[in-house]
Design a protein around this motif. Structure first.
Motif, PDB file in Angstrom:
ATOM      1  N   VAL A 271     132.821  51.874  32.010  1.00  0.00           N
ATOM      2  CA  VAL A 271     131.366  51.745  32.056  1.00  0.00           C
ATOM      3  C   VAL A 271     130.762  52.908  31.288  1.00  0.00           C
ATOM      4  O   VAL A 271     131.296  54.027  31.296  1.00  0.00           O
ATOM      5  N   VAL A 272     129.651  52.657  30.612  1.00  0.00           N
ATOM      6  CA  VAL A 272     128.933  53.698  29.880  1.00  0.00           C
ATOM      7  C   VAL A 272     127.565  53.890  30.533  1.00  0.00           C
ATOM      8  O   VAL A 272     126.846  52.911  30.785  1.00  0.00           O
ATOM      9  N   LEU A 280     125.869  60.059  26.253  1.00  0.00           N
ATOM     10  CA  LEU A 280     126.486  58.957  26.983  1.00  0.00           C
ATOM     11  C   LEU A 280     127.645  59.469  27.825  1.00  0.00           C
ATOM     12  O   LEU A 280     128.326  60.434  27.437  1.00  0.00           O
ATOM     13  N   ARG A 281     127.872  58.838  28.945  1.00  0.00           N
ATOM     14  CA  ARG A 281     129.047  59.149  29.774  1.00  0.00           C
ATOM     15  C   ARG A 281     129.893  57.897  29.903  1.00  0.00           C
ATOM     16  O   ARG A 281     129.447  56.856  30.390  1.00  0.00           O
ATOM     17  N   PHE A 282     131.133  57.989  29.452  1.00  0.00           N
ATOM     18  CA  PHE A 282     132.106  56.900  29.554  1.00  0.00           C
ATOM     19  C   PHE A 282     132.977  57.207  30.765  1.00  0.00           C
ATOM     20  O   PHE A 282     133.591  58.274  30.849  1.00  0.00           O
ATOM     21  N   PHE A 283     133.053  56.279  31.723  1.00  0.00           N
ATOM     22  CA  PHE A 283     133.827  56.542  32.931  1.00  0.00           C
ATOM     23  C   PHE A 283     134.463  55.257  33.438  1.00  0.00           C
ATOM     24  O   PHE A 283     134.100  54.149  33.014  1.00  0.00           O
ATOM     25  N   ASP A 284     135.435  55.420  34.347  1.00  0.00           N
ATOM     26  CA  ASP A 284     136.114  54.272  34.935  1.00  0.00           C
ATOM     27  C   ASP A 284     135.632  54.105  36.365  1.00  0.00           C
ATOM     28  O   ASP A 284     135.687  55.036  37.169  1.00  0.00           O
ATOM     29  N   LEU A 285     135.171  52.893  36.697  1.00  0.00           N
ATOM     30  CA  LEU A 285     134.589  52.611  38.008  1.00  0.00           C
ATOM     31  C   LEU A 285     135.566  52.792  39.164  1.00  0.00           C
ATOM     32  O   LEU A 285     135.151  52.937  40.307  1.00  0.00           O
ATOM     33  N   SER A 294     133.515  63.873  35.940  1.00  0.00           N
ATOM     34  CA  SER A 294     134.732  63.825  36.751  1.00  0.00           C
ATOM     35  C   SER A 294     135.939  63.788  35.828  1.00  0.00           C
ATOM     36  O   SER A 294     135.813  63.663  34.604  1.00  0.00           O
ATOM     37  N   TRP A 295     137.132  63.854  36.444  1.00  0.00           N
ATOM     38  CA  TRP A 295     138.361  63.776  35.654  1.00  0.00           C
ATOM     39  C   TRP A 295     138.513  62.390  35.020  1.00  0.00           C
ATOM     40  O   TRP A 295     139.275  62.224  34.066  1.00  0.00           O
ATOM     41  N   ALA A 296     137.783  61.391  35.558  1.00  0.00           N
ATOM     42  CA  ALA A 296     137.881  60.019  35.033  1.00  0.00           C
ATOM     43  C   ALA A 296     136.725  59.688  34.100  1.00  0.00           C
ATOM     44  O   ALA A 296     136.365  58.522  33.953  1.00  0.00           O
ATOM     45  N   SER A 297     136.141  60.711  33.471  1.00  0.00           N
ATOM     46  CA  SER A 297     135.012  60.446  32.571  1.00  0.00           C
ATOM     47  C   SER A 297     135.032  61.406  31.395  1.00  0.00           C
ATOM     48  O   SER A 297     135.665  62.465  31.446  1.00  0.00           O
ATOM     49  N   LEU A 298     134.347  61.021  30.341  1.00  0.00           N
ATOM     50  CA  LEU A 298     134.106  61.885  29.190  1.00  0.00           C
ATOM     51  C   LEU A 298     132.664  61.678  28.745  1.00  0.00           C
ATOM     52  O   LEU A 298     132.143  60.561  28.802  1.00  0.00           O
ATOM     53  N   ASP A 299     132.039  62.755  28.307  1.00  0.00           N
ATOM     54  CA  ASP A 299     130.662  62.671  27.821  1.00  0.00           C
ATOM     55  C   ASP A 299     130.635  62.706  26.302  1.00  0.00           C
ATOM     56  O   ASP A 299     131.469  63.366  25.665  1.00  0.00           O
ATOM     57  N   VAL A 300     129.701  61.982  25.752  1.00  0.00           N
ATOM     58  CA  VAL A 300     129.441  62.001  24.310  1.00  0.00           C
ATOM     59  C   VAL A 300     128.040  62.565  24.113  1.00  0.00           C
ATOM     60  O   VAL A 300     127.069  62.030  24.662  1.00  0.00           O
ATOM     61  N   SER A 301     127.935  63.652  23.375  1.00  0.00           N
ATOM     62  CA  SER A 301     126.644  64.295  23.161  1.00  0.00           C
ATOM     63  C   SER A 301     125.753  63.432  22.265  1.00  0.00           C
ATOM     64  O   SER A 301     126.239  62.513  21.596  1.00  0.00           O
ATOM     65  N   ALA A 308     134.747  67.075  27.183  1.00  0.00           N
ATOM     66  CA  ALA A 308     135.631  66.820  28.306  1.00  0.00           C
ATOM     67  C   ALA A 308     134.940  67.285  29.586  1.00  0.00           C
ATOM     68  O   ALA A 308     134.598  68.452  29.736  1.00  0.00           O
ATOM     69  N   ALA A 309     134.737  66.335  30.518  1.00  0.00           N
ATOM     70  CA  ALA A 309     134.045  66.676  31.762  1.00  0.00           C
ATOM     71  C   ALA A 309     134.964  67.425  32.714  1.00  0.00           C
ATOM     72  O   ALA A 309     134.566  68.387  33.355  1.00  0.00           O
ATOM     73  N   SER A 310     136.205  66.994  32.810  1.00  0.00           N
ATOM     74  CA  SER A 310     137.155  67.611  33.739  1.00  0.00           C
ATOM     75  C   SER A 310     138.528  67.144  33.361  1.00  0.00           C
ATOM     76  O   SER A 310     138.724  66.004  32.953  1.00  0.00           O
ATOM     77  N   SER A 311     139.535  68.034  33.496  1.00  0.00           N
ATOM     78  CA  SER A 311     140.904  67.637  33.136  1.00  0.00           C
ATOM     79  C   SER A 311     141.554  66.862  34.254  1.00  0.00           C
ATOM     80  O   SER A 311     142.186  65.845  34.047  1.00  0.00           O
TER      81      SER A 311
END
Length: 314
Positions: A271-272, A280-285, A294-301, A308-311
């Motif tokens: 989900v974005v 934008l934040r790309f993450f898994d529900l 979170s470790w299950a997400s990445l942000d796009v500036s 990288a939001a979290s390892s």
């Protein structure tokens, strides 16, 4: 599953009788039950989602691990007793190690994080969705079995291993019931939602409660998130999350980086979410609602850079 669960399984298999096959059997079983998680080193090099539950968990590695672990146990045994005849026996240790090793990916497969059985031949995720990644009921069953067996051994009870064997049987029954519960929950969810493609519907275990399941359904244009109550045979939808029109924009940016490609390949329900700064934040529900990094997400500036939001580690 987590290392505590894998360790309890290895110890229970040993004290259930496999430790009689050869000296060093207990250590071998505990090490073998945890060995595929050697890929935890991925966390320290920023490749957690790309490497975890991959090459060290795949079928080729599962065929190699038993021989490696048995050889190391033999070498350790000879180092500890250089002047004595060989105590540990290689053949039985290979078999014992193989039993311990195979329990690891099987248990990992049973939660919703996923397992890549075919790595490095094929990078495909498989999901059992039947056990939560930290299961206190398995802790309790196996832990009590080991405790009672140790107590029986100290007090000289006949057949002191019996509590461990009972615990292993109860654990197997519990796992079987959890698998059946997930299957029943998926049938109920598909029927209630009117879906025909089970691959787009996840019904998975939740913490502590064995009678409820988390539900995520991919409807194409949106995601339905809720729960399945197995006792009441009821499906409840708590929220509907629309698919962002900027989804592909985030994917294009993520594909420019190794960590982004790892997250895309691992994501099951991607989900974005648009951020306040225009990024934008790309993450898994499965593991995030996207409101916080979170470790299950990445942000796009806003400029298209991946942050990288979290390892994290799993």
């Amino acid at each position: 599953m987590d290392p505590i669960c894998h360790t309890l399984v290895g110890a229970a298999l040993s004290k259930g009788g496999l430790d009689r096959w050869s000296p060093r059997a207990t250590a071998v079983l505990i090490i073998a039950a945890n060995a595929p998680d050697l890929d935890f080193v991925a966390t320290f090099v920023g490749r957690n989602l790309a490497w975890r539950r991959g090459i060290t968990h795949g079928v080729p590695a599962l065929l190699i691990w038993p021989f490696v672990i048995a050889a190391l146990a033999m070498a350790f045994d000879r180092w500890r007793h250089p002047a004595a005849p060989a105590r540990a026996r290689f053949g039985p240790l290979v078999v014992i190690s193989a039993i311990g090793v195979i329990t690891h990916p099987f248990l990992d497969y049973l939660n919703n994080y996923g397992m890549r059985w075919l790595m490095p031949i094929r990078n495909q995720w498989f999901y059992g969705d039947s056990l939560f990644i930290v299961d206190p009921w398995l802790y309790l069953i196996l832990g009590l079995g080991l405790w009672f067996a140790r107590r029986n051994h100290r007090t000289g009870q006949p057949d002191p291993r019996r509590p461990v064997r009972v615990a292993l049987a109860l654990a197997a029954i519990y796992v079987g019931l959890m698998i059946a519960g997930t299957a029943a929950g998926r049938v109920l969810a598909l029927r209630t939602l009117g879906r025909a493609d089970p691959a787009r519907v996840m019904v998975t275990a939740m913490p502590v409660t064995p009678f409820r399941r988390q539900l995520i359904a991919d409807g194409g244009g949106d995601f339905q998130v809720g729960t399945v109550d197995l006792l009441r045979r009821r499906v409840q939808i708590d929220s509907v999350i629309p698919r962002s029109p900027r989804h592909e924009e985030a994917v294009v940016a993520l594909r420019r980086t190794a960590v982004g490609r790892g997250l895309i390949a691992w994501s099951r329900f991607p989900v974005v979410r648009r951020l306040e700064d225009g990024g934008l934040r790309f993450f898994d529900l499965r593991y995030s609602d996207g409101r916080l990094p979170s470790w299950a997400s990445l942000d796009v500036s806003p400029q298209g850079d991946v942050i990288a939001a979290s390892s994290g580690s799993h």
